[in-house]
Design a protein around this motif. Sequence first.
Motif, mmCIF file in Angstrom:
data_model
loop_
_atom_site.group_PDB
_atom_site.id
_atom_site.type_symbol
_atom_site.label_atom_id
_atom_site.label_comp_id
_atom_site.label_asym_id
_atom_site.label_seq_id
_atom_site.Cartn_x
_atom_site.Cartn_y
_atom_site.Cartn_z
ATOM 1 N N LEU A 117 0.809 -1.211 0.000
ATOM 2 C CA LEU A 117 0.000 0.000 0.000
ATOM 3 C C LEU A 117 0.840 1.257 0.000
ATOM 4 C CD1 LEU A 117 -2.551 -1.249 2.653
ATOM 5 C CD2 LEU A 117 -2.814 -1.245 0.178
ATOM 6 N N GLY A 118 0.242 2.343 -0.434
ATOM 7 C CA GLY A 118 0.894 3.643 -0.417
ATOM 8 C C GLY A 118 0.697 4.347 0.913
ATOM 9 N N ASP A 119 0.912 5.656 0.915
ATOM 10 C CA ASP A 119 0.749 6.472 2.110
ATOM 11 C C ASP A 119 -0.716 6.661 2.471
ATOM 12 O OD1 ASP A 119 3.561 6.959 2.189
ATOM 13 O OD2 ASP A 119 3.296 8.477 0.630
ATOM 14 N N GLU A 120 -1.572 6.575 1.467
ATOM 15 C CA GLU A 120 -2.998 6.774 1.665
ATOM 16 C C GLU A 120 -3.756 5.770 0.814
ATOM 17 O OE1 GLU A 120 -5.974 10.551 2.082
ATOM 18 O OE2 GLU A 120 -4.294 10.756 0.723
ATOM 19 N N ILE A 121 -4.925 5.348 1.317
ATOM 20 C CA ILE A 121 -5.732 4.343 0.618
ATOM 21 C C ILE A 121 -7.125 4.903 0.373
ATOM 22 C CG2 ILE A 121 -6.704 2.018 0.719
ATOM 23 C CD1 ILE A 121 -4.464 1.505 2.909
ATOM 24 N N LEU A 122 -7.549 4.863 -0.896
ATOM 25 C CA LEU A 122 -8.918 5.195 -1.280
ATOM 26 C C LEU A 122 -9.551 3.900 -1.784
ATOM 27 C CD1 LEU A 122 -8.302 8.486 -3.310
ATOM 28 C CD2 LEU A 122 -8.824 8.261 -0.882
ATOM 29 N N PHE A 123 -10.640 3.486 -1.170
ATOM 30 C CA PHE A 123 -11.243 2.185 -1.455
ATOM 31 C C PHE A 123 -12.668 2.409 -1.954
ATOM 32 C CE2 PHE A 123 -10.380 -2.293 0.137
ATOM 33 C CZ PHE A 123 -11.321 -2.877 -0.673
ATOM 34 N N VAL A 171 -8.190 -5.054 8.728
ATOM 35 C CA VAL A 171 -7.095 -4.341 9.366
ATOM 36 C C VAL A 171 -6.192 -3.750 8.283
ATOM 37 C CG1 VAL A 171 -5.100 -4.543 10.862
ATOM 38 C CG2 VAL A 171 -7.139 -5.873 11.362
ATOM 39 N N PHE A 172 -6.074 -2.464 8.298
ATOM 40 C CA PHE A 172 -5.134 -1.763 7.431
ATOM 41 C C PHE A 172 -4.157 -1.030 8.340
ATOM 42 C CE2 PHE A 172 -8.681 -2.106 4.473
ATOM 43 C CZ PHE A 172 -8.036 -2.418 3.287
ATOM 44 N N LEU A 173 -2.915 -0.952 7.931
ATOM 45 C CA LEU A 173 -1.915 -0.264 8.730
ATOM 46 C C LEU A 173 -1.986 1.250 8.546
ATOM 47 C CD1 LEU A 173 1.075 -2.693 8.167
ATOM 48 C CD2 LEU A 173 -0.503 -2.598 10.106
ATOM 49 N N LYS A 174 -2.721 1.685 7.561
ATOM 50 C CA LYS A 174 -2.872 3.113 7.290
ATOM 51 C C LYS A 174 -4.366 3.430 7.231
ATOM 52 C CE LYS A 174 1.373 2.994 4.783
ATOM 53 N NZ LYS A 174 2.404 3.863 4.970
ATOM 54 N N PRO A 175 -4.733 4.687 7.505
ATOM 55 C CA PRO A 175 -6.156 5.054 7.413
ATOM 56 C C PRO A 175 -6.702 4.836 6.002
ATOM 57 C CG PRO A 175 -4.907 6.753 8.545
ATOM 58 C CD PRO A 175 -3.904 5.776 7.984
ATOM 59 N N VAL A 176 -7.913 4.333 5.940
ATOM 60 C CA VAL A 176 -8.562 4.045 4.669
ATOM 61 C C VAL A 176 -9.769 4.958 4.508
ATOM 62 C CG1 VAL A 176 -9.733 2.281 3.299
ATOM 63 C CG2 VAL A 176 -7.892 1.628 4.827
ATOM 64 N N LYS A 177 -9.866 5.579 3.339
ATOM 65 C CA LYS A 177 -11.064 6.325 2.980
ATOM 66 C C LYS A 177 -11.886 5.398 2.103
ATOM 67 C CE LYS A 177 -9.102 10.881 3.297
ATOM 68 N NZ LYS A 177 -8.023 11.639 2.748
ATOM 69 N N ILE A 178 -13.045 5.001 2.601
ATOM 70 C CA ILE A 178 -13.920 4.106 1.852
ATOM 71 C C ILE A 178 -15.034 4.940 1.240
ATOM 72 C CG2 ILE A 178 -15.487 2.141 1.970
ATOM 73 C CD1 ILE A 178 -13.763 1.070 4.255
ATOM 74 N N ALA A 198 -13.472 1.407 8.129
ATOM 75 C CA ALA A 198 -12.945 2.776 8.141
ATOM 76 C C ALA A 198 -12.577 3.193 9.563
ATOM 77 C CB ALA A 198 -13.969 3.735 7.542
ATOM 78 N N GLU A 199 -13.439 2.912 10.538
ATOM 79 C CA GLU A 199 -13.165 3.283 11.932
ATOM 80 C C GLU A 199 -11.949 2.549 12.481
ATOM 81 O OE1 GLU A 199 -16.785 2.597 14.120
ATOM 82 O OE2 GLU A 199 -17.850 4.162 13.023
ATOM 83 N N PHE A 200 -11.845 1.244 12.223
ATOM 84 C CA PHE A 200 -10.704 0.464 12.726
ATOM 85 C C PHE A 200 -9.389 0.993 12.183
ATOM 86 C CE2 PHE A 200 -13.608 -3.403 13.376
ATOM 87 C CZ PHE A 200 -13.772 -3.104 14.735
ATOM 88 N N SER A 201 -9.410 1.507 10.960
ATOM 89 C CA SER A 201 -8.171 2.000 10.349
ATOM 90 C C SER A 201 -7.918 3.483 10.669
ATOM 91 C CB SER A 201 -8.224 1.813 8.834
ATOM 92 O OG SER A 201 -9.087 2.761 8.243
ATOM 93 N N LYS A 202 -8.849 4.071 11.433
ATOM 94 C CA LYS A 202 -8.788 5.520 11.727
ATOM 95 C C LYS A 202 -8.985 6.339 10.445
ATOM 96 C CE LYS A 202 -6.116 5.213 15.944
ATOM 97 N NZ LYS A 202 -5.698 3.893 16.164
ATOM 98 N N LEU A 216 -12.016 7.179 7.068
ATOM 99 C CA LEU A 216 -13.328 7.795 6.902
ATOM 100 C C LEU A 216 -14.179 6.964 5.945
ATOM 101 C CD1 LEU A 216 -12.123 11.462 6.395
ATOM 102 C CD2 LEU A 216 -13.205 10.541 8.457
ATOM 103 N N TYR A 217 -15.491 7.052 6.120
ATOM 104 C CA TYR A 217 -16.430 6.397 5.223
ATOM 105 C C TYR A 217 -17.267 7.472 4.550
ATOM 106 C CZ TYR A 217 -20.515 3.775 3.657
ATOM 107 O OH TYR A 217 -21.528 3.251 2.903
ATOM 108 N N PHE A 218 -17.334 7.429 3.220
ATOM 109 C CA PHE A 218 -18.138 8.379 2.464
ATOM 110 C C PHE A 218 -19.226 7.619 1.732
ATOM 111 C CE2 PHE A 218 -13.890 10.090 2.806
ATOM 112 C CZ PHE A 218 -14.109 11.415 3.165
#
Length: 158
Positions: free
Chosen positions: A106-112, A126-133, A149-153, A155-157
């Motif tokens: 993964l990169g520095d940021e994840i957009l899912f 479990v993601f090691l970086k925050p995920v924007k879903i 999204a919450e577990f990874s710190k 956001l969910y959109f």
Amino acid sequence: MNKILITFSLIFSFFTVFSQEKKVTIFWDTSYSMIDKELSNEIEFLNSYFKTNTKLTLNLIKFSNQIISNESFEISNSDWGLLKKELINTVYDGASSFDTLKEIILGDEILFFTDGNGFIDDFPTVFLKPVKIISSTPDSNKINLKKVAEFSKGLYFD
């Protein structure tokens, strides 16, 4: 002399930190359940995203029950035209299997971009970086997507 060296060191550190290119990973669900999503909403989300993230290296991973494609894009001056064309021309087919995503670097940021439906037990919880879903389908698995999204710190959109 020491003041000059310290000042130079601070200036160099400042420019090093801010000149580093951000690396972003986009997971793009191409399963058939995504065919009725609001693509225009997702494109608008990305338009806003690239207005504030003007220079980055992006890894686009399209998947359904397997990895469909894994491509890199360089975004500079907010120009994401090639990526946009690639996303708009996506063919939606197959079922979702999130198991194939577990080994991705993964990169520095994840957009899912997904509806979270399919084999939900395989969904990476479990993601090691925050995920924007980001989900624009009416029948998305909102409860589990919010949890991830919450577990990874992240956001969910919706």
